[in-house]
Design an enzyme around this catalytic site. Sequence first.
Site, PDB file in Angstrom:
ATOM      1  N   GLY A 130      -6.379  -8.363   1.570  1.00 21.41           N
ATOM      2  CA  GLY A 130      -7.706  -7.806   1.824  1.00 21.41           C
ATOM      3  C   GLY A 130      -8.776  -8.288   0.858  1.00 21.41           C
ATOM      4  O   GLY A 130      -9.852  -7.702   0.772  1.00 21.41           O
ATOM      5  N   SER A 155      -4.839 -12.201   3.315  1.00 21.16           N
ATOM      6  CA  SER A 155      -6.056 -12.946   3.645  1.00 21.16           C
ATOM      7  C   SER A 155      -5.799 -14.158   4.536  1.00 21.16           C
ATOM      8  O   SER A 155      -6.466 -15.188   4.393  1.00 21.16           O
ATOM      9  CB  SER A 155      -6.806 -13.338   2.367  1.00 21.16           C
ATOM     10  OG  SER A 155      -7.238 -12.172   1.677  1.00 21.16           O
ATOM     11  N   GLU A 199       3.922 -10.826   0.327  1.00 15.34           N
ATOM     12  CA  GLU A 199       2.488 -10.533   0.292  1.00 15.34           C
ATOM     13  C   GLU A 199       2.044 -10.261  -1.138  1.00 15.34           C
ATOM     14  O   GLU A 199       2.218  -9.141  -1.638  1.00 15.34           O
ATOM     15  CB  GLU A 199       2.196  -9.286   1.129  1.00 15.34           C
ATOM     16  CG  GLU A 199       2.600  -9.402   2.574  1.00 15.34           C
ATOM     17  CD  GLU A 199       1.820  -8.412   3.428  1.00 15.34           C
ATOM     18  OE1 GLU A 199       1.079  -8.868   4.300  1.00 15.34           O
ATOM     19  OE2 GLU A 199       1.927  -7.199   3.194  1.00 15.34           O
ATOM     20  N   GLU A 251       0.843  -1.211   0.000  1.00 19.20           N
ATOM     21  CA  GLU A 251       0.000   0.000   0.000  1.00 19.20           C
ATOM     22  C   GLU A 251       0.870   1.249   0.000  1.00 19.20           C
ATOM     23  O   GLU A 251       0.514   2.264  -0.606  1.00 19.20           O
ATOM     24  CB  GLU A 251      -0.954  -0.043   1.208  1.00 19.20           C
ATOM     25  CG  GLU A 251      -2.060  -1.078   0.988  1.00 19.20           C
ATOM     26  CD  GLU A 251      -2.589  -1.746   2.245  1.00 19.20           C
ATOM     27  OE1 GLU A 251      -2.367  -1.234   3.358  1.00 19.20           O
ATOM     28  OE2 GLU A 251      -3.227  -2.817   2.104  1.00 19.20           O
TER      29      GLU A 251
HETATM   30  P1  PGA Z   1      -4.991  -8.904   4.972  1.00 19.51           P
HETATM   31  O1  PGA Z   1      -3.748  -7.860   4.877  1.00 19.51           O
HETATM   32  O2  PGA Z   1      -4.602  -9.948   5.991  1.00 19.51           O
HETATM   33  O3  PGA Z   1      -6.143  -8.068   5.412  1.00 19.51           O
HETATM   34  O4  PGA Z   1      -5.154  -9.499   3.618  1.00 19.51           O
HETATM   35  C1  PGA Z   1      -2.409  -8.303   4.928  1.00 19.51           C
HETATM   36  C2  PGA Z   1      -1.481  -7.116   4.867  1.00 19.51           C
HETATM   37  O5  PGA Z   1      -1.736  -6.180   4.105  1.00 19.51           O
HETATM   38  O6  PGA Z   1      -0.450  -7.094   5.567  1.00 19.51           O
END
Ligand code: PGA
Length: 256
Positions: free
Chosen positions: A171, A212, A165, A95
């Site tokens: 998410g 997730s 990731e 992000e």
């Molecule tokens: P999530 O996020 O478990 O909600 O998929 C993981 C992260 O962004 O570290």
Amino acid sequence: MRKPMMAGNWKLNMGPTEAEALATEIKQLVSSNGVDCVVCPPFVSLPAVAQGLAGTGVAVGAQNVYHEDSGAFTGEVSAPMLLGLAEYVIIGHSERRQYFHESDADVNKKIKATLKHGLTPIVCVGESLEQNEAGETQSFVSGQVRGALDGISAEQVVSLVIAYEPIWAIGTGRAATSEQAGDICGNVVRQTVAELYGSAVAEQVRVLYGGSTKPGNIAEIMQQADIDGALIGGASLSAGSYADMVRITGEVYGAL
Ligand code: PGA
């Protein structure tokens, strides 16, 4: 054997009051049980959470850091400012790379600043859906690892944590399969560290999977030999599900 880690990334959630309440619940529910537990609240909530979790087995991390120690950098927070509030720092989350244009070079500078002050970086890498579908995952992720570790010594590398990731799994409720995740954590992330520093060093580096994860899929993920833990987003916002994931991870490792 590498010690497993369950790191919760609270993202842009939990201001000081809510964070304090969540920390209190975590304190009541989480029993670390051989697992390194870390929670990463927003900057403004670090004091409340650090205080709430002091003396428990749960450590605190920040979600970002600036690479300079001080100066005219409006809005930034430096590594020395985090001392006493956090032991870990998430660096290069997708992000941040996507919305705040952080490059591999920025990530590298932040890792160096973090290590210089004795904090432990949790360095994030991972490919987009387009890159995944184009078969570019391995080269892209390996390139991110190389960029992040440029100029970092072997001695420093063993102390840091790398989180793989895949962006398409964050998410979305669509986690990578445990085999996919284990393959990239081992054959790409750890393998790249081995190419740079040798396999004895690579064997010591903790590699987490993120995207997730939840109580229902963590056991399978943790059974992968090259996955040493998880960076948890959504499921870490509930003390109950975070505590369950820590407990399950402790059980999986206890049985190995
Ligand atoms: P999530 O996020 O478990 O909600 O998929 C993981 C992260 O962004 O570290």
